[in-house]
Write a protein that holds these residues in place. Structure first.
Motif, PDB file in Angstrom:
ATOM      1  N   GLU A   1       0.831  -1.200   0.000  1.00 32.78           N
ATOM      2  CA  GLU A   1       0.000   0.000   0.000  1.00 32.78           C
ATOM      3  C   GLU A   1       0.867   1.251   0.000  1.00 32.78           C
ATOM      4  OE1 GLU A   1      -2.814   0.178   3.173  1.00 32.78           O
ATOM      5  OE2 GLU A   1      -3.776   1.963   2.354  1.00 32.78           O
ATOM      6  N   ASN A   2       1.933   1.187   0.777  1.00 32.52           N
ATOM      7  CA  ASN A   2       2.840   2.323   0.838  1.00 32.52           C
ATOM      8  C   ASN A   2       3.528   2.535  -0.513  1.00 32.52           C
ATOM      9  OD1 ASN A   2       4.099   4.417   2.195  1.00 32.52           O
ATOM     10  ND2 ASN A   2       5.880   3.167   2.659  1.00 32.52           N
TER      11      ASN A   2
ATOM     12  N   LEU B   1       2.453   1.650  -3.444  1.00 34.50           N
ATOM     13  CA  LEU B   1       1.513   2.138  -4.454  1.00 34.50           C
ATOM     14  C   LEU B   1       1.194   3.612  -4.259  1.00 34.50           C
ATOM     15  CD1 LEU B   1      -1.026  -0.822  -4.676  1.00 34.50           C
ATOM     16  CD2 LEU B   1       0.665  -0.149  -6.363  1.00 34.50           C
ATOM     17  N   ALA B   2       1.316   4.088  -3.031  1.00 31.34           N
ATOM     18  CA  ALA B   2       1.006   5.488  -2.767  1.00 31.34           C
ATOM     19  C   ALA B   2       2.133   6.414  -3.216  1.00 31.34           C
ATOM     20  CB  ALA B   2       0.720   5.692  -1.284  1.00 31.34           C
TER      21      ALA B   2
ATOM     22  N   GLU C   1      -1.816  -0.717 -10.274  1.00 28.48           N
ATOM     23  CA  GLU C   1      -1.300   0.492  -9.652  1.00 28.48           C
ATOM     24  C   GLU C   1      -2.216   0.961  -8.545  1.00 28.48           C
ATOM     25  OE1 GLU C   1       1.020   3.702 -11.670  1.00 28.48           O
ATOM     26  OE2 GLU C   1      -0.016   2.822 -13.355  1.00 28.48           O
ATOM     27  N   THR C   2      -3.397   0.371  -8.474  1.00 33.66           N
ATOM     28  CA  THR C   2      -4.327   0.741  -7.409  1.00 33.66           C
ATOM     29  C   THR C   2      -4.667  -0.510  -6.624  1.00 33.66           C
ATOM     30  OG1 THR C   2      -6.239   0.322  -8.795  1.00 33.66           O
ATOM     31  CG2 THR C   2      -5.340   2.553  -8.820  1.00 33.66           C
ATOM     32  N   LEU C   3      -5.436  -0.326  -5.569  1.00 30.80           N
ATOM     33  CA  LEU C   3      -5.834  -1.474  -4.750  1.00 30.80           C
ATOM     34  C   LEU C   3      -7.196  -1.990  -5.184  1.00 30.80           C
ATOM     35  CD1 LEU C   3      -4.782   0.045  -1.322  1.00 30.80           C
ATOM     36  CD2 LEU C   3      -3.678  -1.870  -2.441  1.00 30.80           C
ATOM     37  N   ASP C   4      -7.768  -1.459  -6.288  1.00 33.71           N
ATOM     38  CA  ASP C   4      -9.114  -1.857  -6.722  1.00 33.71           C
ATOM     39  C   ASP C   4      -9.250  -3.360  -6.835  1.00 33.71           C
ATOM     40  OD1 ASP C   4     -10.788   0.632  -7.612  1.00 33.71           O
ATOM     41  OD2 ASP C   4      -8.725   1.009  -8.234  1.00 33.71           O
TER      42      ASP C   4
ATOM     43  N   LYS D   1     -17.904   4.453  -3.943  1.00 29.55           N
ATOM     44  CA  LYS D   1     -17.089   3.272  -4.212  1.00 29.55           C
ATOM     45  C   LYS D   1     -17.862   2.033  -3.812  1.00 29.55           C
ATOM     46  CE  LYS D   1     -13.455   1.093  -5.479  1.00 29.55           C
ATOM     47  NZ  LYS D   1     -12.976   1.185  -6.869  1.00 29.55           N
TER      48      LYS D   1
ATOM     49  N   THR E   1     -11.104   4.685   5.436  1.00 29.28           N
ATOM     50  CA  THR E   1      -9.908   4.262   4.715  1.00 29.28           C
ATOM     51  C   THR E   1     -10.147   4.284   3.210  1.00 29.28           C
ATOM     52  OG1 THR E   1      -9.181   2.923   6.564  1.00 29.28           O
ATOM     53  CG2 THR E   1      -8.231   2.410   4.423  1.00 29.28           C
TER      54      THR E   1
ATOM     55  N   ARG F   1      -8.105   6.434   0.509  1.00 27.20           N
ATOM     56  CA  ARG F   1      -7.434   5.776  -0.621  1.00 27.20           C
ATOM     57  C   ARG F   1      -7.870   6.350  -1.955  1.00 27.20           C
ATOM     58  NH1 ARG F   1      -7.646  -0.545   1.424  1.00 27.20           N
ATOM     59  NH2 ARG F   1      -5.801  -0.441   2.744  1.00 27.20           N
TER      60      ARG F   1
ATOM     61  N   GLY G   1      -5.397   8.286  -4.850  1.00 26.56           N
ATOM     62  CA  GLY G   1      -5.223   7.557  -6.104  1.00 26.56           C
ATOM     63  C   GLY G   1      -4.979   6.074  -5.957  1.00 26.56           C
ATOM     64  N   LEU G   2      -5.150   5.540  -4.744  1.00 31.74           N
ATOM     65  CA  LEU G   2      -4.963   4.100  -4.569  1.00 31.74           C
ATOM     66  C   LEU G   2      -6.197   3.332  -4.994  1.00 31.74           C
ATOM     67  CD1 LEU G   2      -3.043   3.669  -1.208  1.00 31.74           C
ATOM     68  CD2 LEU G   2      -2.276   3.214  -3.516  1.00 31.74           C
ATOM     69  N   LEU G   3      -7.329   4.005  -4.991  1.00 31.82           N
ATOM     70  CA  LEU G   3      -8.558   3.381  -5.458  1.00 31.82           C
ATOM     71  C   LEU G   3      -9.216   4.336  -6.450  1.00 31.82           C
ATOM     72  CD1 LEU G   3     -10.164   2.048  -2.139  1.00 31.82           C
ATOM     73  CD2 LEU G   3      -9.215   0.671  -3.985  1.00 31.82           C
ATOM     74  N   THR G   4      -9.878   3.753  -7.440  1.00 30.05           N
ATOM     75  CA  THR G   4     -10.568   4.579  -8.426  1.00 30.05           C
ATOM     76  C   THR G   4     -12.033   4.683  -8.020  1.00 30.05           C
ATOM     77  OG1 THR G   4      -9.192   3.355  -9.966  1.00 30.05           O
ATOM     78  CG2 THR G   4     -10.737   4.925 -10.904  1.00 30.05           C
TER      79      THR G   4
ATOM     80  N   TYR H   1       1.057  10.008   2.506  1.00 24.63           N
ATOM     81  CA  TYR H   1      -0.015   9.124   2.974  1.00 24.63           C
ATOM     82  C   TYR H   1       0.549   8.169   4.005  1.00 24.63           C
ATOM     83  CZ  TYR H   1      -3.336   5.186   2.735  1.00 24.63           C
ATOM     84  OH  TYR H   1      -4.197   4.171   3.029  1.00 24.63           O
TER      85      TYR H   1
ATOM     86  N   THR I   1      -0.311   4.993   6.139  1.00 23.47           N
ATOM     87  CA  THR I   1      -1.306   3.919   6.169  1.00 23.47           C
ATOM     88  C   THR I   1      -1.648   3.542   7.608  1.00 23.47           C
ATOM     89  OG1 THR I   1       0.514   2.372   6.030  1.00 23.47           O
ATOM     90  CG2 THR I   1      -0.576   2.924   3.993  1.00 23.47           C
TER      91      THR I   1
ATOM     92  N   ARG J   1      -1.952   0.496   8.830  1.00 20.91           N
ATOM     93  CA  ARG J   1      -1.009  -0.507   9.287  1.00 20.91           C
ATOM     94  C   ARG J   1       0.396  -0.054   8.907  1.00 20.91           C
ATOM     95  NH1 ARG J   1      -1.019  -6.455   6.502  1.00 20.91           N
ATOM     96  NH2 ARG J   1       0.970  -7.146   7.348  1.00 20.91           N
TER      97      ARG J   1
END
Lengths: 375, 318
Positions: free
Chosen positions: A213-214, A216-217, A372-375, B15, B47, B51, B55-58, B84, B86, B88
């Motif tokens: 996660e880090n 990707l950010a 590139e995302t967590l989707d 989302k 969260t 995200r 940009g971690l989630l669309t 960012y 996180t 965790r």
């Protein structure tokens, strides 16, 4: 004191966890099935119909009959009739044929005179297992091959020693030493296993430990991640190669006829191809355990269908088709070709092309799978 | 380019994971230089929202900007300007503190890397521990390291996802002092938390439950906006328990919450609540007085008022 209820608690929990991990469950069923199919159907220790080139300077009933006799043994199959020695040489070097039969121009004439002419059968003996039975079968042809043609005035030649001599020349590995074949091949096997395994856990480890996660950010791009993770293992791969080459030379006295520089250059491609496979697994697997299982699922056919353990030509068509997809198959041909046969770039170019194609395909899949995302 | 007034400006963010709506038409405006608290129960979509912001989630629906960059199209730019942290710990436990910071510095292509890493170590009081493996740090130190890492590239916006979970009160206090310094220097901070004392330290708050924004504004505005009346009942413990039981379901008493040796009774119908509370308190021989409702009273009230959508049954994360 043994408590049934505590025992049952563990037991039930294990079943629940096994059931939840679908992939492991599928593997437990899939691996035995795969092994049954591969060992049961694909492997054949007595390969027949091996491709042979005939270089004949003498087209006569005798020579035709001799070739027919070889084919009748079931071990030989004429696939080419090159006009020159050089062409025949190239066919052997590239592994297109396993045997070349040389018939001298005066074969029939000398046979008729009872001079016991010599026909030369050259065998590509890099893999002694693949050629052993075929060579044994030659002796029978020697004995009976021309009996039907020796009629009339020549009938007397049927008696006594054979009318001609079929001399076998085991090329590249005249003593039939298995280690000459296995040790260079082992280089490919070791690289396949370690390279795929190391990269397959590379991304899953990031995901499992939460560092993904880090990562990707940050602004890091997929190709940068992939390249950065792959390059260290290329270097490790080279260390392995050096260890194996030194052992091959010092312990097993494996001949090294060809260019080590050429081999080193091709090794990058082979290592990268395996790393791309590992990277793909790593984007698919949810944890390191699954990554290891996928590695095993790739490694097993690589071992069995590449021609490392069992003669490639002994396998049925479907198994050969699968084998052709695997990078190890092509690498084995390259490394054996270079070390034992002294092949140059021209002779291995086709196999290198296959490796490159595999690398591009696997690399594309790996990059496409990278999220590139967590989707 | 001209700096926009708002560091974060989003609307209609939605989302879904499979069929579960995790964030439901969420809108938010965070002024530059503000510390903005983001509150809500576990699994409420905090969260997920954070995200989407970095940009971690669309997002499936909605639009918006972060530091003036479109969250859909310009996530690469956003990633460069946003720090960012996180929920965790997500740095490498098998790297030392200094190695982790150097890694981050390289990723962001920071000039004068060594200098900046040393400065960061110094500022956070990590200099003497630079060779220690991150995995061997305690929760509080890990949190400091994580903050140092996301400040290294000098972002203009910090997104902190429950940064103080599991951190002791002293370390939390220091952490917040640090956030206020940063905000004073112009940094915008969006921080999610479960702690009421932290919520009260924010310039503004947003409360989210089941993916929906329920309230926003300063702490006072949020409390006032809830139109909640609260009474405190004090006295003997056994009698309090009896009173609590008696008040459950009494007219006007929407919420009965024990706070140590006090009971907080809240409701939106102030008249009915006053009548019920005085009646029950008198019967049990307890003292009752109206008080200002706290943030916690308001949040619990907001959450109870919002029915749990059936589709958002058990979504993890939050």
């Amino acid at each position: 004191m043994f408590s049934w209820s505590r025992f049952a608690a563990i037991l039930v929990k294990e079943f629940v966890q096994v059931r939840r991990d679908r992939l492991t469950f599928a593997m437990m069923i899939g691996v035995p099935v795969m092994q049954l199919v591969l060992f049961g159907y694909a492997i054949n220790m007595d390969p027949k119909g091996l491709p042979m080139a005939v270089v004949s300077a003498d087209a006569s009933p005798f020579t035709r009959s001799l070739v027919r006799g070889l084919e009748a043994s079931g071990y030989f199959r004429v696939v080419a009739q090159p006009a020159t020695q050089a062409e025949a040489e190239a066919l052997v070097a590239e592994g297109d044929v396993q045997f070349v039969l040389h018939l001298p121009a005066d074969f029939s004439r000398r046979l008729a005179r009872g001079e016991r002419p010599v026909a030369l059968l050259e065998a590509d003996a890099t893999d002694p297992a693949a050629t052993g039975n075929a060579i044994a079968a030659v002796q029978a042809v020697n004995q009976s091959g021309l009996d039907r043609d020796l009629s009339g005035p020549l009938a007397s030649l049927r008696q006594g020693p054979p009318a001609f001599e079929l001399r076998v020349h085991r090329r590249y590995n005249p003593e039939g030493i298995t280690a000459y074949n296995i040790v260079p091949g082992l280089m490919g096997v070791v690289l396949t296993m370690t390279m795929v395994m190391m990269t397959s856990i590379a991304m899953t480890r990031e995901r499992e430990r939460g560092t993904m996660e880090n990562l990707l950010a940050t602004p890091v791009r997929p190709f940068e991640v992939m390249a950065g993770k792959i390059v260290p293992y290329i270097l490790i791969g080279y260390v392995q190669v050096v260890v194996i080459l030194v052992a091959a030379k010092l312990l097993f006295r494996v001949p090294m006829v060809g260019s080590l520089a050429l081999l080193s250059a091709i090794l990058v491609l082979f290592i990268a191809a395996n790393l791309a496979v590992g990277f793909t697994f790593s984007t698919l697997a949810r944890n390191q355990m699954q990554a290891m299982q996928m590695t095993f699922f790739f490694f097993l056919p690589s071992m069995l269908l590449s021609g490392f353990m069992f003669p490639f030509r002994g396998m049925p068509g479907w198994a050969q088709a699968v084998g052709e997809v695997l990078p190890l198959t092509h690498f084995l041909r390259i490394v054996r070709g270079i070390l034992l046969k002294g092949n140059s770039w021209d002779a291995v170019a086709l196999e290198v092309g296959a490796l490159a194609a595999f690398l591009v395909a696997a690399g594309t899949v790996a990059l496409a799978r990278y999220r590139e995302t967590l989707d | 380019m001209a700096e926009p007034d708002y560091a974060i400006e989003v609307e209609g963010l939605t989302k879904r994971f499979d069929d579960k709506v995790v964030v439901d038409h969420f809108g938010l405006r965070v002024r530059r230089g503000q510390i903005y608290g983001f509150l809500g129960p576990n699994g409420s979509g905090k969260t997920t929202t954070i995200r989407m912001l970095c940009g971690l989630l669309t997002p499936d629906e909605g639009r918006g900007t972060c530091l003036g960059f479109d969250i859909r199209r310009e996530s690469a730019r956003i990633k460069r300007e946003v720090g960012y942290m996180t929920q965790r710990f997500s740095l490498y436990e098998d790297l030392s503190i200094a190695e982790n910071l150097e890694f981050v510095a390289r990723i962001y292509g920071i000039a004068r890397r060594r200098e900046r890493v040393d400065a960061a170590l110094e500022r956070l009081g990590l200099a003497r521990r630079r060779r220690q493996l991150a995995g061997t740090l305690s929760g509080g130190w890990k949190q400091r390291l994580a903050l140092a890492a996301c400040l290294l590239h000098e972002p203009r916006l910090l997104l902190l996802d429950e940064p103080t979970a599991g951190v002791d009160p002293g370390a939390r206090r220091e952490f917040w002092a640090h956030l206020h310094e940063l905000a004073h220097e112009g940094m915008t901070v969006l921080v999610s938390t479960h702690y009421m004392d932290e919520a009260e330290r924010c310039h503004a708050l947003a409360y989210i439950a089941y993916g929906k924004l329920l309230a926003s504004g300063s702490a006072e505005e949020v409390v006032a906006g809830a139109h909640l009346a609260t009474w405190a009942i004090e006295g003997e413990v056994a009698a309090l328990a009896t009173a609590a039981a008696a008040l459950k379901g009494a007219p006007g008493a929407d919420m009965v919450v024990p706070f140590g040796s006090r009971l907080h009774v809240s409701g939106t119908d102030a008249g009915a609540l006053a009548a019920s509370v005085t009646r029950v308190a008198a019967a049990a021989g307890l003292r009752a007085a109206p008080i200002e409702p706290g943030l916690e009273d308001v949040f619990i009230h907001l959450m109870r008022r919002t029915p749990e959508p059936v589709t958002v049954a058990h979504q993890a994360g939050g």
